[in-house]
Write a protein that holds these residues in place. Structure first.
Motif, PDB file in Angstrom:
ATOM      1  N   LEU A 222      45.268  -3.796  32.698  1.00 58.49           N
ATOM      2  CA  LEU A 222      44.333  -4.161  31.454  1.00 58.49           C
ATOM      3  C   LEU A 222      44.737  -5.397  30.210  1.00 58.49           C
ATOM      4  CD1 LEU A 222      42.879  -0.574  31.121  1.00 58.49           C
ATOM      5  CD2 LEU A 222      41.937  -2.441  32.546  1.00 58.49           C
ATOM      6  N   LEU A 223      45.947  -5.358  30.405  1.00 58.21           N
ATOM      7  CA  LEU A 223      46.441  -5.997  29.343  1.00 58.21           C
ATOM      8  C   LEU A 223      46.513  -7.731  29.654  1.00 58.21           C
ATOM      9  CD1 LEU A 223      49.686  -4.105  28.241  1.00 58.21           C
ATOM     10  CD2 LEU A 223      47.659  -4.384  26.701  1.00 58.21           C
ATOM     11  N   SER A 224      46.296  -8.586  28.477  1.00 56.60           N
ATOM     12  CA  SER A 224      46.844  -9.992  28.661  1.00 56.60           C
ATOM     13  C   SER A 224      47.983 -10.380  29.266  1.00 56.60           C
ATOM     14  CB  SER A 224      46.633 -10.588  27.212  1.00 56.60           C
ATOM     15  OG  SER A 224      47.798 -10.245  26.420  1.00 56.60           O
ATOM     16  N   THR A 225      48.025 -11.446  30.013  1.00 56.50           N
ATOM     17  CA  THR A 225      49.356 -11.760  30.623  1.00 56.50           C
ATOM     18  C   THR A 225      50.581 -11.689  29.657  1.00 56.50           C
ATOM     19  OG1 THR A 225      48.177 -13.532  31.871  1.00 56.50           O
ATOM     20  CG2 THR A 225      50.656 -13.595  31.647  1.00 56.50           C
ATOM     21  N   GLU A 226      50.515 -12.045  28.683  1.00 58.19           N
ATOM     22  CA  GLU A 226      51.872 -11.909  27.644  1.00 58.19           C
ATOM     23  C   GLU A 226      51.849 -10.290  27.397  1.00 58.19           C
ATOM     24  OE1 GLU A 226      49.417 -14.126  26.803  1.00 58.19           O
ATOM     25  OE2 GLU A 226      48.620 -13.902  24.881  1.00 58.19           O
ATOM     26  N   GLY A 227      50.786  -9.567  27.233  1.00 58.56           N
ATOM     27  CA  GLY A 227      50.709  -8.075  26.943  1.00 58.56           C
ATOM     28  C   GLY A 227      51.369  -7.450  28.037  1.00 58.56           C
ATOM     29  N   ARG A 228      51.257  -7.749  29.376  1.00 57.48           N
ATOM     30  CA  ARG A 228      51.617  -7.304  30.622  1.00 57.48           C
ATOM     31  C   ARG A 228      53.173  -7.493  30.525  1.00 57.48           C
ATOM     32  NH1 ARG A 228      50.155  -9.807  34.920  1.00 57.48           N
ATOM     33  NH2 ARG A 228      51.249  -8.357  36.455  1.00 57.48           N
ATOM     34  N   ALA A 229      53.352  -8.714  30.301  1.00 55.14           N
ATOM     35  CA  ALA A 229      55.066  -9.149  30.280  1.00 55.14           C
ATOM     36  C   ALA A 229      55.851  -8.030  29.291  1.00 55.14           C
ATOM     37  CB  ALA A 229      55.174 -10.391  29.803  1.00 55.14           C
ATOM     38  N   ILE A 230      55.370  -8.019  28.049  1.00 53.23           N
ATOM     39  CA  ILE A 230      55.907  -7.379  27.006  1.00 53.23           C
ATOM     40  C   ILE A 230      55.926  -5.805  27.459  1.00 53.23           C
ATOM     41  CG2 ILE A 230      54.261  -7.180  25.382  1.00 53.23           C
ATOM     42  CD1 ILE A 230      56.549  -7.375  23.274  1.00 53.23           C
ATOM     43  N   PHE A 231      54.891  -5.423  27.867  1.00 52.41           N
ATOM     44  CA  PHE A 231      54.747  -3.939  28.594  1.00 52.41           C
ATOM     45  C   PHE A 231      55.731  -3.665  29.652  1.00 52.41           C
ATOM     46  CE2 PHE A 231      52.612  -0.546  30.797  1.00 52.41           C
ATOM     47  CZ  PHE A 231      52.698   0.561  30.002  1.00 52.41           C
ATOM     48  N   ARG A 232      55.902  -4.439  30.390  1.00 52.42           N
ATOM     49  CA  ARG A 232      56.683  -4.250  31.664  1.00 52.42           C
ATOM     50  C   ARG A 232      58.176  -4.291  31.104  1.00 52.42           C
ATOM     51  NH1 ARG A 232      55.331  -6.667  36.859  1.00 52.42           N
ATOM     52  NH2 ARG A 232      53.144  -6.251  37.284  1.00 52.42           N
ATOM     53  N   VAL A 233      58.433  -4.877  29.885  1.00 55.35           N
ATOM     54  CA  VAL A 233      59.969  -4.839  29.463  1.00 55.35           C
ATOM     55  C   VAL A 233      60.170  -3.333  28.869  1.00 55.35           C
ATOM     56  CG1 VAL A 233      61.611  -5.644  27.968  1.00 55.35           C
ATOM     57  CG2 VAL A 233      60.239  -7.267  29.399  1.00 55.35           C
ATOM     58  N   MET A 234      59.293  -2.974  27.889  1.00 53.08           N
ATOM     59  CA  MET A 234      59.264  -1.676  27.358  1.00 53.08           C
ATOM     60  C   MET A 234      59.237  -0.578  28.330  1.00 53.08           C
ATOM     61  SD  MET A 234      57.328  -2.528  23.698  1.00 53.08           S
ATOM     62  CE  MET A 234      57.928  -3.626  22.374  1.00 53.08           C
ATOM     63  N   ALA A 235      58.231  -0.616  29.127  1.00 56.57           N
ATOM     64  CA  ALA A 235      58.263   0.705  29.967  1.00 56.57           C
ATOM     65  C   ALA A 235      59.375   0.590  31.169  1.00 56.57           C
ATOM     66  CB  ALA A 235      56.855   0.520  30.668  1.00 56.57           C
ATOM     67  N   GLY A 236      59.425  -0.594  31.478  1.00 58.68           N
ATOM     68  CA  GLY A 236      60.751  -0.523  32.416  1.00 58.68           C
ATOM     69  C   GLY A 236      61.917   0.055  31.971  1.00 58.68           C
ATOM     70  N   THR A 237      62.252  -0.494  30.708  1.00 60.85           N
ATOM     71  CA  THR A 237      63.563  -0.213  29.891  1.00 60.85           C
ATOM     72  C   THR A 237      63.373   1.618  29.805  1.00 60.85           C
ATOM     73  OG1 THR A 237      63.552  -2.237  28.823  1.00 60.85           O
ATOM     74  CG2 THR A 237      64.958  -0.349  27.799  1.00 60.85           C
ATOM     75  N   TYR A 238      62.360   2.097  29.217  1.00 57.41           N
ATOM     76  CA  TYR A 238      62.446   3.447  29.074  1.00 57.41           C
ATOM     77  C   TYR A 238      62.309   4.333  30.324  1.00 57.41           C
ATOM     78  CZ  TYR A 238      62.491   3.595  24.100  1.00 57.41           C
ATOM     79  OH  TYR A 238      62.850   3.825  22.747  1.00 57.41           O
ATOM     80  N   ARG A 239      61.566   3.970  31.304  1.00 58.19           N
ATOM     81  CA  ARG A 239      61.591   4.489  32.885  1.00 58.19           C
ATOM     82  C   ARG A 239      62.776   4.641  33.325  1.00 58.19           C
ATOM     83  NH1 ARG A 239      55.931   3.994  35.927  1.00 58.19           N
ATOM     84  NH2 ARG A 239      56.034   6.168  37.021  1.00 58.19           N
ATOM     85  N   ARG A 240      63.764   3.479  33.198  1.00 59.55           N
ATOM     86  CA  ARG A 240      65.263   3.323  33.667  1.00 59.55           C
ATOM     87  C   ARG A 240      65.896   4.202  32.803  1.00 59.55           C
ATOM     88  NH1 ARG A 240      66.717   3.351  38.020  1.00 59.55           N
ATOM     89  NH2 ARG A 240      67.982   4.969  37.324  1.00 59.55           N
ATOM     90  N   LEU A 241      65.822   4.559  31.675  1.00 57.67           N
ATOM     91  CA  LEU A 241      66.427   5.384  31.010  1.00 57.67           C
ATOM     92  C   LEU A 241      66.214   6.630  31.138  1.00 57.67           C
ATOM     93  CD1 LEU A 241      68.301   6.301  28.452  1.00 57.67           C
ATOM     94  CD2 LEU A 241      66.319   5.980  27.012  1.00 57.67           C
ATOM     95  N   LEU A 242      65.125   7.137  31.591  1.00 58.93           N
ATOM     96  CA  LEU A 242      64.776   8.499  32.017  1.00 58.93           C
ATOM     97  C   LEU A 242      65.614   8.857  33.268  1.00 58.93           C
ATOM     98  CD1 LEU A 242      63.214  10.963  31.618  1.00 58.93           C
ATOM     99  CD2 LEU A 242      61.284  10.057  33.135  1.00 58.93           C
ATOM    100  N   GLY A 243      65.488   7.843  34.187  1.00 58.00           N
ATOM    101  CA  GLY A 243      66.431   7.768  35.458  1.00 58.00           C
ATOM    102  C   GLY A 243      67.609   8.155  35.305  1.00 58.00           C
ATOM    103  N   GLU A 244      68.341   7.294  34.497  1.00 55.73           N
ATOM    104  CA  GLU A 244      69.688   7.770  34.009  1.00 55.73           C
ATOM    105  C   GLU A 244      69.800   9.075  33.422  1.00 55.73           C
ATOM    106  OE1 GLU A 244      72.628   5.246  34.459  1.00 55.73           O
ATOM    107  OE2 GLU A 244      70.771   4.186  35.454  1.00 55.73           O
ATOM    108  N   ILE A 245      69.061   9.341  32.567  1.00 56.09           N
ATOM    109  CA  ILE A 245      69.230  10.915  32.130  1.00 56.09           C
ATOM    110  C   ILE A 245      69.237  11.883  33.469  1.00 56.09           C
ATOM    111  CG2 ILE A 245      68.008  12.667  30.972  1.00 56.09           C
ATOM    112  CD1 ILE A 245      67.081  10.352  28.871  1.00 56.09           C
ATOM    113  N   GLU A 246      68.271  11.741  34.261  1.00 54.65           N
ATOM    114  CA  GLU A 246      67.783  12.590  35.578  1.00 54.65           C
ATOM    115  C   GLU A 246      69.302  12.569  36.252  1.00 54.65           C
ATOM    116  OE1 GLU A 246      64.636  13.265  38.710  1.00 54.65           O
ATOM    117  OE2 GLU A 246      64.807  11.282  38.117  1.00 54.65           O
ATOM    118  N   LYS A 247      69.742  11.511  36.389  1.00 52.56           N
ATOM    119  CA  LYS A 247      70.923  11.607  37.518  1.00 52.56           C
ATOM    120  C   LYS A 247      72.430  12.140  36.725  1.00 52.56           C
ATOM    121  CE  LYS A 247      72.243   6.781  37.203  1.00 52.56           C
ATOM    122  NZ  LYS A 247      72.620   5.335  37.971  1.00 52.56           N
ATOM    123  N   ASP A 248      72.278  12.371  35.324  1.00 54.94           N
ATOM    124  CA  ASP A 248      73.662  12.493  34.624  1.00 54.94           C
ATOM    125  C   ASP A 248      73.130  13.642  33.709  1.00 54.94           C
ATOM    126  OD1 ASP A 248      76.155  12.243  34.153  1.00 54.94           O
ATOM    127  OD2 ASP A 248      75.984  10.543  32.986  1.00 54.94           O
TER     128      ASP A 248
END
Length: 336
Positions: free
Chosen positions: A279-305
């Motif tokens: 639903l976001l603009s192109t630049e909105g999708r870009a920055i949301f991908r970075v923020m959501a991707g970082t936090y989702r990866r952090l949750l993955g690191e927590i889950e495995k450790d």
């Protein structure tokens, strides 16, 4: 906010002390970028450019990787994000800096009064002109900034939550409200309907909840040492876990089961946030991908450790952060 799970960093922040970068000179507030407030508490509108520079300096002094992602945005949106960032940083610092609790309440009360005046175009802090411009240009509802201040105030004293229903409003204030302000700046794709706007708001709210739940899991031990227990008391009782016993035998099987339950709930909110991307603009999708991707990866690191959540701060490896940031640029350039 290093930043703990309290505060507003899920979308924007990690805190380093700000007060050390500023000083008082007689009756004038001064910072190295030349923004001054006279003894009557006025900042001339002509100092708008100085306000922008001030917010940029606050942003760049922060110990956070997210401001780098602001560069995915065009200049006006980048300035708005820097103004939001600076406002939230100062808000957080007012609650976190040393001092008696009554003094913190008074500082935040004065900061809230200043915000309400700034929304009306009356400025008494270097951040205010740039923040006013961001609110006006992008239609940021002022109540979102007030909600964020409510969240900051919640953390002044030790916190405990009886149920998840009690925790949810806190997560909304410190994270979802900020996300809803951010998406106003980022903008939506063309031909978005009113129904889409409502869907985007729900998804942005869910993203904020997911980010904050992730931070809570990362900072369990550090927050407990500060007298803050964010996991709901009824869930701790259900799994037979108490904060005093977290460190015993690496948390034990009960602790691991509790964490699996918490991780699963956070994943549910990440899934609820996914519609925002389309639903976001192109630049909105870009920055949301970075923020959501970082936090989702952090949750993955927590889950495995899980056991090491109690002994060290879990982080996303720098090389993974770099790849996530590159994915944002790929979206911006139309490659994804």
């Amino acid at each position: 906010m290093v930043k703990t799970s309290r505060g507003i960093h899920p979308w924007l922040l990690t805190v380093t002390p700000l007060g050390s970068k500023m000083r008082r000179q007689r009756d004038t507030f001064f910072d190295p970028n030349g923004v001054t407030v006279n003894s009557q508490g006025c900042i001339p509108l002509g100092n708008f450019q100085s306000s922008i520079l001030y917010c940029r300096r606050v942003t760049r002094l922060a110990n956070s990787s997210f401001p780098i992602a602001f560069r995915l945005l065009p200049p006006a949106k980048q300035r708005a994000m820097e103004a939001l960032y600076a406002f939230l940083r100062v808000s957080d610092d007012l609650a976190d800096e040393p001092g008696e609790i009554p003094a913190k309440w008074e500082r935040l009360r004065a900061w809230r009064v200043g915000l309400l005046a700034a929304i009306e175009g009356k400025f008494n802090h270097p951040i205010h002109p740039a923040l006013f411009e961001a609110v006006q240009r992008f239609g940021i509802p002022p109540e979102l900034l007030l909600d964020a201040l409510d969240g900051v105030e919640t953390d002044i004293e030790p916190m405990h939550f009886a149920t998840f229903a009690d925790l949810y409003p806190y997560c909304y204030r410190v994270a979802s409200a900020v996300g809803l302000a951010c998406v106003r700046v980022w903008g939506f794709r063309s031909c978005v309907s009113e129904k889409d706007n409502l869907a985007a708001a729900k998804a942005a709210e869910a993203a904020g909840i997911a980010f904050q739940l992730t931070n809570i899991l990362r900072d369990l031990n550090e927050d407990w040492c500060r007298g803050r227990v964010y996991l709901p008391s009824d869930e701790l009782a259900r799994f037979g876990v108490s904060p005093e016993e977290w460190r015993v035998a690496n948390g034990g099987s009960e602790f691991r089961a509790l964490m699996q339950f918490q991780v699963a709930r956070a994943k549910d909110y990440y899934r609820l946030a996914e519609p925002l991307d389309s639903l976001l603009s192109t630049e909105g999708r870009a920055i949301f991908r970075v923020m959501a991707g970082t936090y989702r990866r952090l949750l993955g690191e927590i889950e495995k450790d899980v056991p090491h959540v109690l002994t060290r701060r879990i982080r996303v490896p720098s090389w993974q952060k770099g790849l996530i940031l590159l994915s944002g640029w790929a979206v911006k350039w139309g490659w994804l």
